[in-house]
Design an enzyme around this catalytic site. Structure first.
Site, PDB file in Angstrom:
ATOM      1  N   GLN A  35      -4.718  -3.423  -3.619  1.00 44.66           N
ATOM      2  CA  GLN A  35      -3.766  -2.863  -4.581  1.00 44.66           C
ATOM      3  C   GLN A  35      -3.676  -3.744  -5.836  1.00 44.66           C
ATOM      4  OE1 GLN A  35      -1.958  -0.102  -4.963  1.00 44.66           O
ATOM      5  NE2 GLN A  35      -2.784   0.877  -3.127  1.00 44.66           N
ATOM      6  N   SER A  36      -4.823  -4.059  -6.392  1.00 48.36           N
ATOM      7  CA  SER A  36      -4.873  -4.944  -7.551  1.00 48.36           C
ATOM      8  C   SER A  36      -4.416  -4.248  -8.833  1.00 48.36           C
ATOM      9  CB  SER A  36      -6.304  -5.463  -7.735  1.00 48.36           C
ATOM     10  OG  SER A  36      -6.456  -6.109  -8.978  1.00 48.36           O
ATOM     11  N   ASN A  37      -3.385  -4.777  -9.458  1.00 48.32           N
ATOM     12  CA  ASN A  37      -2.964  -4.289 -10.783  1.00 48.32           C
ATOM     13  C   ASN A  37      -4.028  -4.591 -11.828  1.00 48.32           C
ATOM     14  OD1 ASN A  37      -0.301  -3.420  -9.940  1.00 48.32           O
ATOM     15  ND2 ASN A  37       0.284  -5.577  -9.880  1.00 48.32           N
TER      16      ASN A  37
END
Length: 338
Positions: free
Chosen positions: A74-76
């Site tokens: 869930q990398s921004n």
């Protein structure tokens, strides 16, 4: 400090708002303002957009037709990189590492992951524990063998080029405060891959602001976190031509709010999400900004800040990640006693 010497492509909606958090301030007994870097505009916004303005300009200058980066599922940063590549007509390939072991469908396919793919990025998944720098080097070489001109962006966009984005943010914040007649006594934010804090501390020191900066850690133990920030700040200052402006004592991180590990929600972080949402209508994310806010809230309750101190909380964005962490709120209790 003349940042226009460095290649830059405009991606962000700047300046981002600087506004008071009236109800949270009343609740905690400390005056808190918020710098809204969740409002940078690119693919729901976030702090990585400032870094990408300089990184993507460097990629263009090198004639890249593909950018590649890596991060957690869930990398921004991955999401904003994919959006920047789409905007500039480049391909994007992302290496995603499973750092949590979650099998939840929303975690693995919703939130940031959904947006990665909507922006046209290709992704590949790796189990936790891989050397992702090495994996990215191998992936880049494979793409180059296919004829691609690949520009590799480190995780979080955290190198001296990316940190320029937060040098610029420091200048922007001081200009806003000066125009508003607003005295800032401290800046607090979530710190992870180190680029945001390194850029901010370099900018604040270069401007002789006298404003202490406190990073609330989201991943590494305190000695490692502070050393990463300091090392990158030194490189950033050297790139800017003001080597030596950042001293070791300027780099401060509190890592008491990491919890069980990176990307794993904490009870205090969930409470912070509820407080920000219910008191001031602000959405945080469980990985970064919520842990930063949890530190801010707990330190205020413990009397760490002086009562007349004015604090700016830098919101690093990432609220779209909430849709990948819906399970973290199944047993949520209100932050305040009924």
């Amino acid at each position: 400090m003349h940042l226009s010497r460095f290649p830059r492509v405009k991606l962000a909606h700047l300046p981002t708002p600087l506004e008071p958090m009236t109800r949270l301030s009343k609740e905690l007994g400390v005056e808190i303002w918020i710098k809204r870097d969740d409002c940078t505009g690119l693919s729901t916004g976030g702090n990585k957009t400032r870094k990408l303005e300089f990184l993507m300009a460097e990629a263009e200058a090198q004639g890249a037709d593909m950018v590649m980066t890596q991060g957690a599922t869930q990398s921004n940063h991955a999401r904003q990189t994919a959006a920047a590549a789409a905007k500039l007509g480049m391909e994007c390939h992302i290496l995603l590492e499973d750092r949590t072991g979650y099998n939840n469908a929303n975690y693995n396919g919703n939130g940031n992951v959904l947006l990665d793919h909507l922006h046209g990025a290709s992704t590949e998944k790796f189990p936790g524990g891989h050397n992702m720098v090495e994996e990215m080097e191998k992936a880049a070489e494979a793409k180059r063998a296919e004829g691609k001109n690949v520009y590799v962006i480190p995780g979080g966009g955290s190198n001296a080029t990316g940190a320029l984005g937060y040098v610029n943010c420091a200048f922007e914040l001081l200009a806003q405060a000066n125009d508003m007649g607003l005295r800032i006594d401290r800046v607090v934010h979530a710190t992870g891959s180190s680029g945001t804090q390194a850029g901010l501390v370099t900018g604040l020191c270069a401007m002789n602001s006298g404003i202490p900066l406190l990073g609330i850690g989201t991943r590494a133990p305190q000695p490692k976190q502070e050393q990463m920030v300091y090392d990158l700040a030194l490189k950033t200052a050297e790139k800017l031509g003001c080597a030596g402006v950042v001293k070791r004592e300027h780099v401060m991180a509190n890592t008491d709010y990491v919890g069980e590990g990176y990307g794993l929600p904490t009870e205090s972080g969930v409470e912070a999400i509820a407080m920000f949402a219910e008191l001031d209508g602000i959405l945080l994310d469980p990985v970064y900004s919520a842990k930063g806010a949890a530190g801010l809230i707990d330190l205020a309750r413990k009397g760490f800040f002086d009562k007349d101190e004015r604090i700016v909380f830098l919101h690093t964005g990432g609220a779209v990640g909430l849709f990948g962490y819906d399970f973290a709120f199944e047993n949520q209790r209100r932050w305040a006693a009924e």
